[in-house]
Design a protein around this motif. Structure first.
Motif, PDB file in Angstrom:
ATOM      1  N   ILE A 116       0.864  -1.178   0.000  1.00  0.00           N
ATOM      2  CA  ILE A 116       0.000   0.000   0.000  1.00  0.00           C
ATOM      3  C   ILE A 116       0.899   1.226   0.000  1.00  0.00           C
ATOM      4  O   ILE A 116       2.052   1.155   0.454  1.00  0.00           O
ATOM      5  CB  ILE A 116      -0.919  -0.028   1.252  1.00  0.00           C
ATOM      6  N   GLU A 117       0.422   2.338  -0.498  1.00  0.00           N
ATOM      7  CA  GLU A 117       1.252   3.534  -0.541  1.00  0.00           C
ATOM      8  C   GLU A 117       1.616   3.988   0.868  1.00  0.00           C
ATOM      9  O   GLU A 117       0.766   4.044   1.752  1.00  0.00           O
ATOM     10  CB  GLU A 117       0.519   4.660  -1.269  1.00  0.00           C
ATOM     11  N   GLN A 118       2.871   4.296   1.063  1.00  0.00           N
ATOM     12  CA  GLN A 118       3.338   4.712   2.380  1.00  0.00           C
ATOM     13  C   GLN A 118       2.662   6.010   2.796  1.00  0.00           C
ATOM     14  O   GLN A 118       2.594   6.975   2.038  1.00  0.00           O
ATOM     15  CB  GLN A 118       4.857   4.896   2.375  1.00  0.00           C
ATOM     16  N   ASP A 119       2.141   6.031   4.016  1.00  0.00           N
ATOM     17  CA  ASP A 119       1.450   7.218   4.510  1.00  0.00           C
ATOM     18  C   ASP A 119       1.507   7.195   6.039  1.00  0.00           C
ATOM     19  O   ASP A 119       0.657   6.583   6.695  1.00  0.00           O
ATOM     20  CB  ASP A 119      -0.001   7.262   4.023  1.00  0.00           C
ATOM     21  N   ALA A 120       2.503   7.852   6.601  1.00  0.00           N
ATOM     22  CA  ALA A 120       2.695   7.831   8.049  1.00  0.00           C
ATOM     23  C   ALA A 120       1.558   8.531   8.777  1.00  0.00           C
ATOM     24  O   ALA A 120       1.198   8.151   9.901  1.00  0.00           O
ATOM     25  CB  ALA A 120       4.034   8.476   8.406  1.00  0.00           C
ATOM     26  N   GLU A 121       0.981   9.554   8.160  1.00  0.00           N
ATOM     27  CA  GLU A 121      -0.112  10.280   8.811  1.00  0.00           C
ATOM     28  C   GLU A 121      -1.336   9.381   8.988  1.00  0.00           C
ATOM     29  O   GLU A 121      -1.945   9.343  10.067  1.00  0.00           O
ATOM     30  CB  GLU A 121      -0.480  11.518   7.997  1.00  0.00           C
ATOM     31  N   VAL A 122      -1.684   8.654   7.950  1.00  0.00           N
ATOM     32  CA  VAL A 122      -2.817   7.734   8.045  1.00  0.00           C
ATOM     33  C   VAL A 122      -2.475   6.572   8.972  1.00  0.00           C
ATOM     34  O   VAL A 122      -3.336   6.084   9.729  1.00  0.00           O
ATOM     35  CB  VAL A 122      -3.227   7.226   6.646  1.00  0.00           C
ATOM     36  N   ALA A 123      -1.231   6.124   8.952  1.00  0.00           N
ATOM     37  CA  ALA A 123      -0.800   5.055   9.859  1.00  0.00           C
ATOM     38  C   ALA A 123      -1.036   5.478  11.308  1.00  0.00           C
ATOM     39  O   ALA A 123      -1.562   4.703  12.120  1.00  0.00           O
ATOM     40  CB  ALA A 123       0.677   4.740   9.640  1.00  0.00           C
ATOM     41  N   ARG A 124      -0.670   6.705  11.632  1.00  0.00           N
ATOM     42  CA  ARG A 124      -0.859   7.200  12.999  1.00  0.00           C
ATOM     43  C   ARG A 124      -2.339   7.179  13.382  1.00  0.00           C
ATOM     44  O   ARG A 124      -2.689   6.802  14.503  1.00  0.00           O
ATOM     45  CB  ARG A 124      -0.294   8.619  13.140  1.00  0.00           C
ATOM     46  N   ARG A 125      -3.198   7.547  12.438  1.00  0.00           N
ATOM     47  CA  ARG A 125      -4.632   7.546  12.731  1.00  0.00           C
ATOM     48  C   ARG A 125      -5.139   6.137  13.042  1.00  0.00           C
ATOM     49  O   ARG A 125      -5.953   5.948  13.949  1.00  0.00           O
ATOM     50  CB  ARG A 125      -5.413   8.119  11.544  1.00  0.00           C
TER      51      ARG A 125
END
Length: 250
Positions: A56-65
Motif C-alpha cells: 500500500i502507498e506509504q502514509d505515516a499520517e494515516v498510519a498514525r490515525r
C-alpha cells in the motif's frame, strides 16, 4: 479492485501476514477491509504496513490515525506504536509527553515493548522528569518477560550501580541472556565484560556477531569504545570501522 470482506468470513491475521510476503497488494486490501470492520489487530497491522509502504502507498499520517483507532480499543501494541509515532514525529508533530502516556498504557497492559520505551524516556528525561528508579523498574519488568534489549539495559544499570546495587556477576548474566536472545547491543556488552576478564577468544566471537547484526548508530558508538580499549582491540576496531563505512558510505 477493492477487497470486500464477507460478513461470515473469519479474519485470518496470520494468513494475511503470510500473504504479505507473496501478494502484498492483495493482503493490504484484505487488511484494510478487516480494519474498516473494526478488527483491532487488523487496524494495528494496517498502521504498520502504511508506515512501511508495504502493499500500500506509504502514509505515516494515516498510519498514525489507525494506531490511534486501535489504541481506543485498548490494544497495548497500538498504544506502543502510537507512542512511537509521537516520539519520532511519524505522521505528525513530536509530542513526547503524549508518547510517554501511551507507552505507560502499553506497559500497563503487560507489553514488554511499552515498558522498554517508557524506560527510555524515563532514563533520558524526555517527555517527563528523569527517574532512574522508575526506568530501572521498567527495564527489569521487561527483562523478566524476555525482552532482549531490556535485558541489556537492566544489566547496564546493575553493572554501573544505577539506582540499584552494583553487581558485575549479575550484570554479566543479564548481558549473556540478552546476547543469546539476539540483541547486538547485549552481544557487545557481554564481549566488553569478557575482554575485561581476559577471555579474548570468547569476546571476539561476540564482537563479530554484534558487528554483523548491528546498525550504523551502534557501530559508531561501539567503534569509539573499541578504540578506547587499547591495542588489544585494534583488529576489531578496524573491522567495525569498515562495517560502519559500508553502512554509511557517504
Amino acid at each position: 479492485m477493492s477487497y470486500q470482506l464477507r460478513r461470515e468470513e473469519v479474519v485470518d491475521l496470520a494468513g494475511l501476514q503470510a500473504m504479505l510476503e507473496h501478494s502484498p497488494g492483495q493482503a493490504a486490501q484484505a487488511i484494510l477491509a478487516a480494519a474498516g470492520q473494526g478488527v483491532v489487530e487488523a487496524q494495528l497491522l494496517l498502521g504498520q504496513i502504511l508506515l512501511d509502504g508495504r502493499g500500500i502507498e506509504q502514509d505515516a499520517e494515516v498510519a498514525r490515525r489507525w494506531f490511534q483507532i486501535a489504541a481506543q480499543g485498548g490494544n497495548g501494541m497500538a498504544h506502543n506504536m502510537l507512542g512511537r509515532c509521537l516520539e519520532h514525529g511519524w505522521g505528525g508533530a513530536v509530542d513526547l509527553a503524549q508518547a510517554a502516556i501511551h507507552y505507560a498504557r502499553a506497559a500497563d497492559s503487560g507489553l514488554d515493548w511499552g515498558m522498554y520505551n517508557l524506560g527510555n524516556l524515563l532514563a533520558t528525561g524526555r517527555g517527563l522528569p528523569a527517574d532512574q528508579v522508575q526506568a530501572l523498574a521498567c527495564y527489569e519488568k521487561a527483562a523478566h518477560l524476555g525482552h532482549a534489549k531490556s535485558m541489556n539495559l537492566y544489566g547496564r544499570y546493575i553493572e554501573q550501580g544505577i539506582a540499584t546495587a552494583c553487581s558485575p556477576a549479575r550484570a554479566l548474566r543479564w548481558y549473556r541472556r540478552s546476547a543469546e536472545s539476539g540483541d547486538f547491543r547485549g552481544m557487545f556488552s557481554l564481549a566488553m565484560v569478557l575482554v575485561e576478564r581476559g577471555e579474548l577468544e570468547a569476546a571476539g566471537r561476540w564482537l563479530d556477531k554484534a558487528r554483523l547484526s548491528g546498525n550504523g548508530n551502534f557501530l559508531r558508538s561501539a567503534l569509539a569504545s573499541l578504540q578506547a580499549a587499547g591495542p588489544m582491540m585494534t583488529t576489531h576496531a578496524l573491522a567495525y570501522a569498515q562495517a560502519l563505512k559500508a553502512s554509511d558510505p557517504l
